[in-house]
Write a protein that holds these residues in place. Structure first.
Motif, PDB file in Angstrom:
ATOM      1  N   LEU A 205      48.467  35.741  26.083  1.00 27.32           N
ATOM      2  CA  LEU A 205      48.106  35.730  27.497  1.00 27.32           C
ATOM      3  C   LEU A 205      46.646  35.323  27.675  1.00 27.32           C
ATOM      4  CD1 LEU A 205      48.705  36.450  30.501  1.00 27.32           C
ATOM      5  CD2 LEU A 205      47.862  38.750  29.972  1.00 27.32           C
ATOM      6  N   LYS A 206      46.412  34.352  28.541  1.00 25.35           N
ATOM      7  CA  LYS A 206      45.056  33.962  28.927  1.00 25.35           C
ATOM      8  C   LYS A 206      44.900  34.244  30.418  1.00 25.35           C
ATOM      9  CE  LYS A 206      44.326  32.374  24.815  1.00 25.35           C
ATOM     10  NZ  LYS A 206      43.567  33.196  23.853  1.00 25.35           N
ATOM     11  N   ILE A 207      43.943  35.083  30.760  1.00 27.86           N
ATOM     12  CA  ILE A 207      43.738  35.441  32.162  1.00 27.86           C
ATOM     13  C   ILE A 207      42.828  34.399  32.806  1.00 27.86           C
ATOM     14  CG2 ILE A 207      42.829  37.184  33.743  1.00 27.86           C
ATOM     15  CD1 ILE A 207      43.616  39.306  31.717  1.00 27.86           C
ATOM     16  N   GLU A 208      43.389  33.641  33.735  1.00 25.68           N
ATOM     17  CA  GLU A 208      42.670  32.539  34.372  1.00 25.68           C
ATOM     18  C   GLU A 208      42.087  32.973  35.713  1.00 25.68           C
ATOM     19  OE1 GLU A 208      42.134  29.786  32.916  1.00 25.68           O
ATOM     20  OE2 GLU A 208      43.619  29.742  31.300  1.00 25.68           O
ATOM     21  N   PRO A 209      40.947  32.378  36.092  1.00 29.36           N
ATOM     22  CA  PRO A 209      40.369  32.668  37.405  1.00 29.36           C
ATOM     23  C   PRO A 209      41.343  32.334  38.534  1.00 29.36           C
ATOM     24  CG  PRO A 209      38.798  31.486  36.023  1.00 29.36           C
ATOM     25  CD  PRO A 209      40.117  31.459  35.294  1.00 29.36           C
TER      26      PRO A 209
ATOM     27  N   TRP B 267      43.280  41.758  39.200  1.00 28.85           N
ATOM     28  CA  TRP B 267      43.524  43.093  38.648  1.00 28.85           C
ATOM     29  C   TRP B 267      42.468  43.444  37.603  1.00 28.85           C
ATOM     30  CZ3 TRP B 267      49.381  41.844  37.797  1.00 28.85           C
ATOM     31  CH2 TRP B 267      50.074  42.038  39.008  1.00 28.85           C
ATOM     32  N   GLN B 268      42.079  42.447  36.802  1.00 29.44           N
ATOM     33  CA  GLN B 268      41.067  42.690  35.781  1.00 29.44           C
ATOM     34  C   GLN B 268      39.717  43.025  36.424  1.00 29.44           C
ATOM     35  OE1 GLN B 268      39.857  39.297  33.389  1.00 29.44           O
ATOM     36  NE2 GLN B 268      39.613  40.574  31.576  1.00 29.44           N
ATOM     37  N   LYS B 269      39.357  42.283  37.466  1.00 28.57           N
ATOM     38  CA  LYS B 269      38.084  42.515  38.156  1.00 28.57           C
ATOM     39  C   LYS B 269      38.041  43.899  38.792  1.00 28.57           C
ATOM     40  CE  LYS B 269      36.304  39.404  40.792  1.00 28.57           C
ATOM     41  NZ  LYS B 269      36.190  38.361  41.869  1.00 28.57           N
ATOM     42  N   SER B 270      39.187  44.348  39.291  1.00 26.58           N
ATOM     43  CA  SER B 270      39.236  45.654  39.960  1.00 26.58           C
ATOM     44  C   SER B 270      39.430  46.806  38.978  1.00 26.58           C
ATOM     45  CB  SER B 270      40.358  45.661  40.998  1.00 26.58           C
ATOM     46  OG  SER B 270      41.623  45.557  40.370  1.00 26.58           O
TER      47      SER B 270
END
Length: 226
Positions: A32-36, A43-46
């Motif tokens: 998994l690569k979390i893209e902007p 979800w990652q930012k929060s």
């Protein structure tokens, strides 16, 4: 898919074991690569999810390779495994940087060093056909430097690697004259190796693929977009 938030080694092994039990001819596995600008990124930012540590991701990848190879699956590309003779011919065209046609609305093709996209959605595509027009939205001319970059980026994803003789023939320059210094650095770092005529990633190089690929970027030369 691995490197999912909250995924454990035990749950990943259970997934791989179940895939092997089903006995498909071909298995693809992607980290998994979390893209902007995606929901996962929000979800990652929060703080709702935490991305997996890179070392832990590498451990899951190595477990995958070992399990599948013991089960009779040959890793022919970084993320793809197949039983003998069951490699994806469709995707091999991309990784070997060969031509392919775009047929249908919104399809992408690559022919004669041009990458093109067909018109979409379907009604607009059909209207162009009815008007006896080429249903093409955009054509990008791929420069020689970009072609050579892609030859390396894509070919190094394959376990067999990139053929030096084939590179020299296709681009009428030698791989060593273009990439000699980069190759020597990567050889010293243990990230690539020669297997006969082919330059390929080492096991360590597979884990650091993006760092390797970055070494094959070239200065931009002229390109046409129409």
């Amino acid at each position: 898919m691995y490197a999912l938030p909250g995924q454990t080694e035990a749950s990943w092994l259970q997934t791989v074991d179940r895939a092997i039990e089903l006995q498909p001819d071909h298995i693809s596995a992607y980290g998994l690569k979390i893209e902007p600008k995606t929901q996962f990124h929000n979800w990652q930012k929060s703080g709702q999810i935490v991305a997996m540590d890179q070392d832990d991701e590498a451990d899951l990848y190595e477990l995958l390779i070992n399990k599948l190879e013991k089960a009779g699956y040959f890793q022919y590309e970084i993320s793809n495994f197949a039983k003998a003779g069951k490699e994806s011919r469709h995707n091999l065209l991309y990784w070997e940087n060969e031509s392919y046609l775009a047929l249908g609305a919104g399809a992408h093709g690559y022919v004669e060093h041009e990458r093109y996209q067909n018109i979409g959605p379907i009604p607009h595509y059909l209207k162009a056909i009815e008007n006896e027009e080429l249903p093409t939205r955009k054509v990008d001319r791929i420069s020689k430097n970009e072609q050579m970059e892609e030859e390396m980026f894509l070919g190094l994803r394959l376990r067999k690697g990139v053929s030096q003789a084939n590179f020299d023939r296709k681009y009428e320059v030698t791989m060593q004259s273009v990439y000699g210094e980069a190759i020597e650095r990567l050889l010293r770092d243990g990230l690539v190796e020669w297997n006969g005529d082919c330059l390929r990633l080492t096991e360590r190089g597979q884990l650091l693929g993006n760092e390797v690929f970055a070494q094959f970027l070239l200065p931009k030369d002229e390109e046409a977009i129409r």
